[in-house]
Enzyme design. Structure first.
Site, PDB file in Angstrom:
ATOM      1  N   HIS A 186      -3.542   7.164   2.218  1.00 61.85           N
ATOM      2  CA  HIS A 186      -3.892   5.836   1.729  1.00 61.85           C
ATOM      3  C   HIS A 186      -5.270   5.467   2.258  1.00 61.85           C
ATOM      4  O   HIS A 186      -5.580   5.674   3.439  1.00 61.85           O
ATOM      5  CB  HIS A 186      -2.843   4.832   2.199  1.00 61.85           C
ATOM      6  CG  HIS A 186      -3.248   3.408   2.013  1.00 61.85           C
ATOM      7  ND1 HIS A 186      -3.691   2.914   0.810  1.00 61.85           N
ATOM      8  CD2 HIS A 186      -3.290   2.368   2.896  1.00 61.85           C
ATOM      9  CE1 HIS A 186      -3.993   1.633   0.952  1.00 61.85           C
ATOM     10  NE2 HIS A 186      -3.752   1.283   2.199  1.00 61.85           N
ATOM     11  N   ASN A 211     -10.225  -0.459  -0.435  1.00 63.68           N
ATOM     12  CA  ASN A 211      -8.763  -0.355  -0.408  1.00 63.68           C
ATOM     13  C   ASN A 211      -8.212  -0.944  -1.704  1.00 63.68           C
ATOM     14  O   ASN A 211      -8.230  -2.154  -1.912  1.00 63.68           O
ATOM     15  CB  ASN A 211      -8.212  -1.109   0.802  1.00 63.68           C
ATOM     16  CG  ASN A 211      -6.700  -1.010   0.924  1.00 63.68           C
ATOM     17  OD1 ASN A 211      -6.023  -0.500   0.043  1.00 63.68           O
ATOM     18  ND2 ASN A 211      -6.162  -1.501   2.030  1.00 63.68           N
ATOM     19  N   CYS A 248       0.809  -1.225   0.000  1.00 62.66           N
ATOM     20  CA  CYS A 248       0.000   0.000   0.000  1.00 62.66           C
ATOM     21  C   CYS A 248       0.841   1.273   0.000  1.00 62.66           C
ATOM     22  O   CYS A 248       0.349   2.342  -0.368  1.00 62.66           O
ATOM     23  CB  CYS A 248      -0.937   0.008   1.196  1.00 62.66           C
ATOM     24  SG  CYS A 248      -2.107  -1.374   1.204  1.00 62.66           S
TER      25      CYS A 248
END
Length: 337
Positions: A257, A287, A117
């Protein structure tokens, strides 16, 4: 006086699949409910690739083609493509090389990076270094992941979190006081077991045993990751502010994020930023790992104006985390504009 040459974002592009996987759809698949998912994560729906022939490189290419169209970018002028992904098309052939082929980039070379990520921010810094040094004139950095390929849709703890998507930015050199100003990154390999896809690499090659034990799917210890993400993202944001003699009141936007809305809100609150200053699209996409930050830049590009000060921050498997200080420049205009 020597003029600093910065790498500035001059074009953006994004792609998410058409298929929507809503919380109500997941209620039919696993023991969960929409209210619980929203309360715990902030996610209402996510986009999922439903065509088995579409891979990560295809999504990355769609995002790049949109960037080239909207930014009026000649594909022959692109020098390099860096793709950050945890879900490459192949183990040996780089996704970056596939993107160059599919997008018709005849003069570019392509590579992959993987920091989960956090990968887009890491790749962005690598791309910026090539621009600042003068080795390249146009570098495309892409975050792309087909998470549906590594998600176990019988695991209620992980299947609610992830979606598919890709986001891309073009970096060019400028002598104006905008662009990537600074970054601060950290890693801690001891955290790997808390967020990992165990099998498929050289440590645990694919076998009947790894398939039977479902070791090719992502798994995580949500509580450990939650706490570490808030701490890591907040700390690195503060480090970037400190090293650039800034205070949070001088920051226009936080681009975090998109892992969990509660993490995002906690980091924003620790930095003293209002909800309007913190960009969020996790409710629509979930996500998308390396794609979350470039998708945010693409989604909200019309909100940004020249000189806006931004902090981009992420936390991912590895553990990997960090923050980047960015001053927004001027985007290229398409021919139709």
């Amino acid at each position: 006086m020597r003029i600093r040459k910065n790498a500035v974002i001059t074009a953006v592009g994004g792609y998410v699949p058409d298929t929507v996987l809503s919380n109500h759809d997941l209620e039919e698949m696993v023991d969960t409910n929409s209210e619980w998912i929203v309360a715990r994560t902030g996610i209402k729906e996510r986009r999922i690739v439903n065509d088995p022939d579409i891979a990560t490189s295809d999504m990355a290419t769609y995002a790049l083609k949109r960037l080239m169209e909207e930014g009026n970018v000649n594909p022959d002028e692109i020098d390099c493509v860096i793709v950050s992904t945890s879900t490459p098309d192949y183990v040996m052939v780089s996704t970056g090389s596939m993107v160059c082929e599919k997008a018709g980039l005849k003069n570019a070379w392509g590579i992959d990076t993987n920091a989960a990520c956090s990968g887009f921010l890491y790749a962005l810094t690598l791309g910026a270094s090539m621009i600042e040094s003068g080795r390249c004139k146009k570098v495309v950095v892409i975050g792309a992941d087909k998470n549906s390929a590594i998600v176990n849709y019988t695991d209620r703890n992980t299947c609610i979190l992830f979606g598919d998507g890709a986001g891309a930015v073009l970096l060019e050199q400028t002598e104006e006081p905008v662009g990537l100003m600074d970054s601060f990154f950290r890693t801690d390999g001891s955290g790997k077991e808390n967020l990992i896809v165990t099998a498929g690499g050289s440590k645990f090659p694919a076998s009947q045993s790894t398939l039977d034990e479902k070791l090719h799917y992502v798994r995580q210890d949500g509580r450990v990751v939650f706490k570490a993400a808030i701490q890591g993202m907040t700390d690195t944001c503060n480090e970037v502010l400190k090293s650039n003699d800034l205070v949070s009141a001088q920051i226009d936007y936080l681009i975090p994020h998109q892992a969990n809305l509660r993490i995002i809100q906690s980091v924003g609150e620790y930095l003293g930023l209002s909800a309007e200053q913190v960009k969020v699209n996790i409710d629509r996409y979930g996500n998308t790992t390396a794609a979350t930050i470039p998708l945010c830049l693409w989604d909200f590009k019309d909100d940004f104006k020249y000189g806006d000060k931004m902090i981009l921050t992420a936390f991912g498997a590895g553990f990997s985390w960090g923050a980047t200080y960015l001053k927004w420049g001027t985007l290229r205009q398409s021919k139709k504009d």
